[in-house]
Design an enzyme around this catalytic site. Structure first.
Site, PDB file in Angstrom:
ATOM      1  CG  HIS A 317      -0.312  -0.017   2.636  1.00  0.00           C
ATOM      2  ND1 HIS A 317       0.161   1.321   3.035  1.00  0.00           N
ATOM      3  CD2 HIS A 317       0.121  -0.704   3.327  1.00  0.00           C
ATOM      4  CE1 HIS A 317       0.840   1.109   4.307  1.00  0.00           C
ATOM      5  NE2 HIS A 317       0.691  -0.144   4.284  1.00  0.00           N
ATOM      6  CE  LYS A 412       8.229  -7.088  19.476  1.00  0.00           C
ATOM      7  NZ  LYS A 412       9.621  -7.655  18.861  1.00  0.00           N
ATOM      8  CG  ASN A 449      13.432  -6.803  17.562  1.00  0.00           C
ATOM      9  OD1 ASN A 449      12.872  -6.069  17.224  1.00  0.00           O
ATOM     10  ND2 ASN A 449      13.561  -7.631  18.710  1.00  0.00           N
ATOM     11  CB  THR A 474      11.771   0.134  27.336  1.00  0.00           C
ATOM     12  OG1 THR A 474      12.489  -0.991  27.149  1.00  0.00           O
ATOM     13  CG2 THR A 474      10.956   0.691  26.112  1.00  0.00           C
TER      14      THR A 474
END
Length: 608
Positions: A317, A412, A449, A474
């Site tokens: 897209h 994940k 990743n 984080t």
């Protein structure tokens, strides 16, 4: 005509002439030494009679052993061995001729040995003198040569040293080596001293004013590279690396040192893929890649072109990414037929048109929403794209009898705590359910990743470093699996050749790496110091994030098998009717965007 061009034109004749002169000089000098530099007429008669035969024997044997074809500037131990073998054979042949044709009467026996020694030293000496002359008296650059420290006193380090000496364009001066082997300390390699181990890098750089460090350990693991970089946090000193030998042999990289890249921190061995198996399902096939403009999608496209597909359909897209990928194909792969489809996988009408009109045979589904924090804020978007869009593709692939369908999943999806992870796990379940009743070979590939991809932390960290920091992290304890985009795409293609009925392939990503360590090493790569030039700010785990990732569900661990760098988890059983009903209910709920209800329904599905 230019003298240099003239020499190059008649180079072979000049080399033959030089060897002829050396053979004559060595033979006559052998007689002079044997006869105390007094050669009477009788011995001159022997020389005149035997010298032409010796010349013939040596010239033929020298040519056979390639002594007329080598480049003297690269003279090495291999040349010494060839010279020894050539002279030994020539000695045996000459002694045989003297003994059986000329007879040994009156011929000084020691001349054989003297001629052997003198000829060897002259033939070898002219080569090494040429090399020495070129290295010591090479053209001087107008710019001051950069002072270089080589880490690794092995074969790769010696290659870098030779390149520095032989190639004036490098404009570098090797000051010394660094090597942790205690047996090498204070030794010299071609006159260059080994100045210490990795712990001495900082002091050596300061003492000698080093401008650049070259890591010349191609076989080093990621842990070793990261340890070296931890000692190289020295401002204004550039760091480069010699690429792995396998990459050089594959033609992917040059032998020259290059700037160190984030993927070098992984230090992973090159994936061994079976090109015959991959070619077996891609050769002369129409291949469709969704998300073709993304990091993984485009990497897959660049790999697939090597297996002679009939046509590649680039489905995405994002028009910009696909446009530039198309330009790349036109430039680098003009023989490959391809077409671009700008559209959305949620558009069922478009999918029907593409499948019926272009008849793809193999599909790689890489299109997905991947950013964990964004999907936590927009669960409806994640559901529509990652679940409903994937379902549309899976059902269309079954209906149009696609040969193979490979879903790109994520680690994940294992015991998911995030919306993104749950949506990817549900798409795996849809695929496994459909695989039980379809002739299409469905499979999923799960990995972590991709270092340097658009969705990884590396581009973010780079941007933050270039802006002067701070790097936002984080937690100091957060860990992730990493692999290079090239290795990931290669293993996806390999897994595509192995699947049959809903298997989930989990790529072996080695050990998890601390994101904090990765951030520090990236700071070093920029020639900056952690906590002085660039600070790191901890912002806490975001919704849906884990401290570490997993690769296998608890129910999969006992069923997983492993081939080269790929785990195989056999498909689980889900009641297809219940799963389909729950997905339809989820789709209706997504249109209402009741977020709490959406998450409750997704958890109900993954608990099946």
């Amino acid at each position: 005509m230019n003298v240099k061009l003239l020499i190059l034109k008649f180079r072979r004749l000049i080399i033959v002439a030089v060897h002829l002169v050396l053979i004559i000089c060595a033979y006559i000098l052998a007689f002079y030494l044997r006869l105390d530099f007094k050669i009477d007429s009788n011995y001159w008669q022997i020389i005149i009679k035997t010298l032409p035969v010796l010349i013939c024997i040596k010239m033929i044997i020298f040519k056979y052993h390639g002594l007329f074809s080598g480049l003297w500037r690269y003279a090495s131990v291999d040349d010494i061995w060839r010279i020894i073998k050539a002279h030994t054979l020539a000695l045996i042949g000459f002694i045989a001729w003297i003994a059986f044709i000329h007879t040994l009467a009156g011929f000084p026996r020691s001349v054989f040995i003297l001629d052997y020694i003198l000829s060897f030293y002259l033939v070898a000496g002219v080569r090494f003198f040429t090399r020495l002359f070129r290295e010591k008296f090479r053209p001087i650059s107008e710019n001051r040569p950069k002072k270089v420290l080589i880490i690794g006193a092995g074969e790769a380090g010696v290659l870098v040293l030779r390149e520095a000496r032989n190639n004036p364009k490098t404009n570098i001066e090797v000051i010394g080596f660094i090597d942790d082997s205690p047996n090498k300390k204070n030794l010299r390699i071609q006159g260059i001293k080994i100045l210490g181990g990795c712990s001495d890098i900082a002091s050596v750089v300061e003492k000698y004013g080093i401008d650049e460090i070259i890591i010349a350990i191609p076989s080093a693991k990621g842990e070793v590279i990261r340890n070296i970089l931890s000692h190289c946090q020295i401002p204004s000193v550039k760091i480069r690396i010699v690429p792995g030998l396998q990459k050089i042999l594959n033609g992917d990289l040059e032998v020259k040192p290059r700037d160190i890249r984030p993927e070098d921190l992984l230090g992973r061995e090159t994936a061994n893929v079976n090109e015959k198996e991959i070619g077996g399902y891609l050769n002369e096939k129409i291949v469709l890649i969704t998300g073709a403009g993304g990091s993984i999608g485009s990497a897959l496209c660049r790999q697939i072109v090597n297996f002679n597909p009939k046509e590649i359909i680039l489905f995405d897209h994002n028009e910009n990414n696909v446009y530039f990928l198309g330009i790349e194909f036109l430039t680098k792969h003009p023989r490959i037929k391809f077409r671009t489809i700008i559209g959305d996988i949620k558009d069922v009408g478009l999918l029907k048109r593409v499948f019926s009109l272009y008849k793809p045979q193999v599909i790689f589904h890489a299109a997905a929403h991947k950013h964990v924090p964004l999907m936590e804020e927009n669960p409806a978007a994640a559901i529509k794209n990652n679940i409903i869009g994937s379902r549309n593709l899976i059902y269309a692939s079954h209906h149009y009898k696609i040969e193979r369908f490979i879903l790109i999943s994520t680690d994940k999806a294992v015991n998911p705590t995030s919306v993104m992870g749950i949506t990817k796990r549900i798409s795996e379940m849809i695929l496994q359910s459909k695989a039980k009743m379809s002739k299409t070979k469905f499979m999923a590939v799960r990995f972590g990743n991709v270092l340097g991809s658009d969705g990884s932390v590396v581009p973010l960290f780079k941007k933050q470093i270039e802006e002067g920091g701070p790097i936002t992290l984080t937690s100091p304890e957060v860990k992730r699996y990493f692999m290079s985009v090239r290795e990931a795409s290669q293993l996806v293609l390999q897994a595509g050749a192995m699947g049959n009925a809903g298997e989930i392939f989990i790529l072996d990503m080695g050990e998890q790496i601390k994101i904090l360590d990765l951030a520090k090493e990236l700071i070093t790569l920029y020639g900056l110091k952690y906590d002085e030039d660039i600070k790191i700010k901890f912002i806490g785990l975001r919704p849906g994030e884990k401290l570490f990732e997993e690769t296998l569900l608890n129910s999969e661990k006992d069923k997983a098998t492993k081939t080269d760098k790929i785990y195989i988890a056999q498909s689980d059983y889900f009641d297809p009717l219940i799963l389909r009903r729950l997905i339809r209910e989820l789709e209706k709920t997504a249109d209402v965007t009741d977020e709490a209800n959406l998450i409750r329904k997704m958890r109900e599905i993954i608990s099946l």
